[in-house]
Design a protein around this motif. Sequence first.
Motif, PDB file in Angstrom:
ATOM      1  N   ASN B 205       0.981  -1.084  -0.035  1.00 25.89           N
ATOM      2  CA  ASN B 205      -0.051   0.037  -0.134  1.00 25.89           C
ATOM      3  C   ASN B 205       0.881   1.284  -0.075  1.00 25.89           C
ATOM      4  O   ASN B 205       0.311   2.478   0.306  1.00 25.89           O
ATOM      5  N   ARG B 206       2.216   1.102  -0.320  1.00 24.54           N
ATOM      6  CA  ARG B 206       3.031   2.211  -0.521  1.00 24.54           C
ATOM      7  C   ARG B 206       3.182   2.950  -1.581  1.00 24.54           C
ATOM      8  O   ARG B 206       3.057   2.189  -2.772  1.00 24.54           O
ATOM      9  N   GLU B 253       1.651   5.645   3.434  1.00 24.50           N
ATOM     10  CA  GLU B 253       1.329   4.428   3.189  1.00 24.50           C
ATOM     11  C   GLU B 253      -0.346   4.154   3.555  1.00 24.50           C
ATOM     12  O   GLU B 253      -0.864   4.481   4.616  1.00 24.50           O
ATOM     13  N   THR B 254      -1.034   3.673   2.378  1.00 25.41           N
ATOM     14  CA  THR B 254      -2.508   3.667   2.983  1.00 25.41           C
ATOM     15  C   THR B 254      -2.842   2.241   3.405  1.00 25.41           C
ATOM     16  O   THR B 254      -2.128   1.554   3.665  1.00 25.41           O
ATOM     17  N   GLU B 258      -7.792   0.225   2.239  1.00 27.84           N
ATOM     18  CA  GLU B 258      -8.357   1.645   1.773  1.00 27.84           C
ATOM     19  C   GLU B 258      -7.941   2.275   0.602  1.00 27.84           C
ATOM     20  O   GLU B 258      -6.937   1.980  -0.033  1.00 27.84           O
ATOM     21  N   PRO B 259      -8.860   2.759  -0.146  1.00 28.25           N
ATOM     22  CA  PRO B 259      -8.724   3.092  -1.566  1.00 28.25           C
ATOM     23  C   PRO B 259      -7.531   4.399  -1.541  1.00 28.25           C
ATOM     24  O   PRO B 259      -7.518   5.179  -0.605  1.00 28.25           O
ATOM     25  N   TYR B 294       3.386   5.475  -8.526  1.00 26.74           N
ATOM     26  CA  TYR B 294       3.533   3.908  -8.452  1.00 26.74           C
ATOM     27  C   TYR B 294       3.076   3.451  -7.209  1.00 26.74           C
ATOM     28  O   TYR B 294       3.257   4.073  -6.107  1.00 26.74           O
ATOM     29  N   THR B 295       2.681   2.404  -7.187  1.00 28.31           N
ATOM     30  CA  THR B 295       2.199   1.621  -6.028  1.00 28.31           C
ATOM     31  C   THR B 295       3.133   0.436  -5.856  1.00 28.31           C
ATOM     32  O   THR B 295       3.540  -0.222  -6.680  1.00 28.31           O
ATOM     33  N   ILE B 296       4.066   0.525  -4.695  1.00 33.43           N
ATOM     34  CA  ILE B 296       5.050  -0.526  -4.496  1.00 33.43           C
ATOM     35  C   ILE B 296       4.747  -2.122  -4.457  1.00 33.43           C
ATOM     36  O   ILE B 296       3.496  -2.151  -3.684  1.00 33.43           O
TER      37      ILE B 296
END
Lengths: 645, 645
Positions: B205-206, B253-254, B258-259, B294-296
Amino acid sequence: MPSSDSTQTDLLIVGAGPAGLMLAAWACQYDIRFRIIDNKATRVGTGHADGLASRTLEIFDSFGLVHDVLKDAYRINEICSWNPDPDRPDWIKRTQRAKGQPHGLSRYPQSILNQGSIEQILLDHVKAKAGVEVERNTSPQTLDVDEAVCDDEDAHPIVLTLKTHDDGQGEHHTTVNAKYVVGCDGAHSWVRRQLGIAMEGDVTNRQFGVMDIVALTNFPDVRQSCVIHSNSGSVMTVPREGRLLRLYVQFAETKQGEPFDRKSVTSQAILEKARPMFEPYTLDFRICDWQSVYTIGQRVAKQFSYRNRVFLCGDAVHTHSPTMGQGMNVSMQDAYNLGWKLGSVIEGTAKREILSTYNDERRPVAQELIDLDRRMSDFYSQGPSENSSKYAAFRDSFSWFLSGVSVAYGSSSLVAAVPDDHSDKKDVVAGTALRNGANGAVHLNGNSNTIEGRPDLATGLSVGRRIAPCNIVCQAEANVVLLSDKLPSIGRWRVVVFAGDLTLSAQWNAVEELGCTLDGICQMYSRSPKDSHSVIEVILIHSGTHDAFTLLDLHDIYHPDNGDEGWDYWKVYSDDAAALSVGEQSTAYKQYGVDEKAGCVAVLRPDQHVAYVGSIAEDEALSRFFAGILRPAERSTNGTQPAAS
Amino acid sequence: MPSSDSTQTDLLIVGAGPAGLMLAAWACQYDIRFRIIDNKATRVGTGHADGLASRTLEIFDSFGLVHDVLKDAYRINEICSWNPDPDRPDWIKRTQRAKGQPHGLSRYPQSILNQGSIEQILLDHVKAKAGVEVERNTSPQTLDVDEAVCDDEDAHPIVLTLKTHDDGQGEHHTTVNAKYVVGCDGAHSWVRRQLGIAMEGDVTNRQFGVMDIVALTNFPDVRQSCVIHSNSGSVMTVPREGRLLRLYVQFAETKQGEPFDRKSVTSQAILEKARPMFEPYTLDFRICDWQSVYTIGQRVAKQFSYRNRVFLCGDAVHTHSPTMGQGMNVSMQDAYNLGWKLGSVIEGTAKREILSTYNDERRPVAQELIDLDRRMSDFYSQGPSENSSKYAAFRDSFSWFLSGVSVAYGSSSLVAAVPDDHSDKKDVVAGTALRNGANGAVHLNGNSNTIEGRPDLATGLSVGRRIAPCNIVCQAEANVVLLSDKLPSIGRWRVVVFAGDLTLSAQWNAVEELGCTLDGICQMYSRSPKDSHSVIEVILIHSGTHDAFTLLDLHDIYHPDNGDEGWDYWKVYSDDAAALSVGEQSTAYKQYGVDEKAGCVAVLRPDQHVAYVGSIAEDEALSRFFAGILRPAERSTNGTQPAAS
């Protein structure tokens, strides 16, 4: 924009060989109209010139073209001497194997590539840069100079009529009014003859047969450049790109007045002549790429220009033997000397008077070349000798001149005078007296604007000579770059501030004060507030580590503001020994002989020749120097945007 | 010749990004029919990938393209670490300034150039070499594999329907029968999904915001690559060609489930996020070239190929974070590993079985990359730490892997087995266990043809790894050349004979005997008597001076006869310390750890990886090695001239 329908042009180049194309390469860098014509239908195909001296490669590099040249070129790494075997004198034996040229002379070794490839690289460049193509099948028929307006800067005093063949469908004639004309039209120069300029010198009766073959041989040094002095005559070999080998084979000297049948010198005749010179090795070929015959002679034109309106370059003003591989080089170097002067005068940024330096700078070089050629061709003709068995030492004494890197121009408006006690002794050792002019005079051109600098502050620089390359470290990016890479041929003068030790506050203050003066000078001659349009660029090299201070603390002239594009981070360099230590050469301050605390200032011409060296404090001399040659922006009659055609 | 009307093709490449175009670059080197399609209308413009690792630059060099890349690229010379200032923790302070990568790792530093330029260089190359252009607006709709004929070498078992958009005027469908298909179609690979191959791994979620701007800032290290760990978050900077600067800015970080509103990550939002991280320095821009988020995550496909008929390269089989600059590199390196194998199998010179090595060699590399990426992205996310203040040491432990030069392939039919006691310990030190396979197994592929060599005879070479560059001296021309320059990517295997001391008559005789064996091997696999058409090329490097003997006295295989073009003078080199001494590196025998008297033999694959090291006397092992992978010329079903389309 150039157009063949225009009756007016700023610059007409007659002849699209290497010299004419080099001139066109310069013309691309200026906002001027130029045309280039040639009486032939195509560029050179096979054969012809092929030697590329180090300085010529540096020049190609300055236009961003050296990679295109070197990727196919043969590089002369060694030169081998062969002489009669004492035990069997009809056979040859290697007497010496030596480096192609002394170490440290240039980053480029002498290289070999056929003239056609060189022309193509320049043709492509000129077309891509300026959209200009050679007008082929076109030759001038008449040339008239309106003497009355020659000194009027805006005049087009030269009127030419041109004849163009239309692929056999007839011909048409046009008239051109040109501001400037350059004759690059070869040994039988039509332009030179129109001007009535005489050639001085002699033609001998010595003939060389020359051919490019794919050699079938067991001669061990077939891929080395060789000088062979056998008891059957002399032959010189030069390997070329691909599998080609060039042979220069000496033919018998004809008697005075006796005719020489040039047609008899076929490739087969050259082979037959050469074979006994190669004994005990075999020599044959099935592929011959090109073949010709040369008569040795040395001639120089009495003058290289006419009223600073018509100029002559290359073979049009000097002819000599081909064996030293100098012809194409000195021709292109002529044009390289002239191009930026013409470009800046036509654009209106420089004074017209600087054009007289072309004759004054290049004629002595041609004279030196001719003198050297006489000695060399005597050497080739005299047969086996002490010199030929120890050829390397003999040749090394000329190599600084042959490489082109040691050519030094005498003082003029474009080169500060050198006090007598600082004249460079090394040049004499290197076999050329050019430093002081070929005739021994210190001032070739007694221009009243000439100022004296302080060449003693940079003992490794030679005023009048091109600056040697040196590694420096970019302050902002920490990468090692070659100073030469920061001096491309784009028409800019460079003030290189060797800032010394900027951790000393007095030195920092002096460099800041100099920055104010330089800012004023740059603004005075700049056509636009954008630094990239300035005629003068400032480069700073300090002697400390590349993180000794913060770049942005320096005067803005050392990191000009580019508006939306932020600061310019590529003007400040350091002589950071630690960063350079990864297998790099000696550092800049050592190489250029500059004091690491006090520094100095060097002015470089657009052709990378050192124009002036002075102290950081003498900023007034800099102002005077540029005032002598440049035109302030507000007095420009032409500006950066010439009238549309 | 490729044609879009042809219903049959040897090779269909799906996707014209860096991986697909690298595969096409290889395909140009073979006499095969290939097509390349892409669903987009144009190549990438701004942004996207930009990191170029050393090995990638070596690969471009092997295609003659590195100059085009480097002339505009930014080179990472130093990396600076910034961390909270202990005296004022809301401000950052430089804690380290370190070399970009360890000295001696490669002749190319890590460099930065935008993906669009890389694609353009490859597009131009493929068009010039093979006349092939990308078929744009084209995507595959169905893919069927005829399982029954997959092992029939001449079959075209893959049937695809393609849909092409016609610039808004509708679309048309065609059918293609392909021998081989390669999916280079990115992270959402359509080809992979058709094959039902799963991705393994997780998405975090990063989130990182990324943008390319022309920075207006007084941050001193704006032209250096920086890792900044502030108390406000982490940012990584990478300068680019021109004046661009890339920023990777960490977003919060979500929480799980969580959207994350990706649209909210505008360039202005990234700027606002980054500003406090740069305090006390200012940061602004007026020009933004590109921006993304980017989402890791780290994921690897379970397999990289299907029945050795359909293959997957690049993002199609591995995804990870962009901050290490690895994506474009590992993708192109996948394709570089696969291309020559496919080319030689389709041409009929190699056995089809070698294709299984693609999965076996590249999947462990992707796994290693993903493992490393997990550690690195934890590092970026964890905030200021011991590692971040001494970033250089942390990063250096990965740099051999990141540079791509240490990747070593396990034993297989293409790589000789390494006896356990000769396994290379250095690789483990360098942070990669790849030498023995990522899973610790020595033999990734237990091919029965595997032979054991004598790696102890070249302790500086590592079997399975690419050969490091080394300077050698051409026997015939005396010029210093890089061995790598003699190993271009043209599809040839090379047998490098380290001939040892050829002044010893026993050694001379052994090398002559080996010459006879090599002559036989070359003839067995050669499609034409011309050496330049041979699948195997012989290069000899002896340890003496470059004039220790006469080249033509050696066996002809070391200077092949080219008929009218004479001998080939460019196969024999010396490790001549004297000739190399002009500022050159250590000599070849020392660097490769080869005995200067006895020498050895090394076999290099077409991708420059070392396949085998053995003694000069064991020529029988060489014969066996090639018999395991190549197809003798007379048994070729395809020859050098495939059936016309």
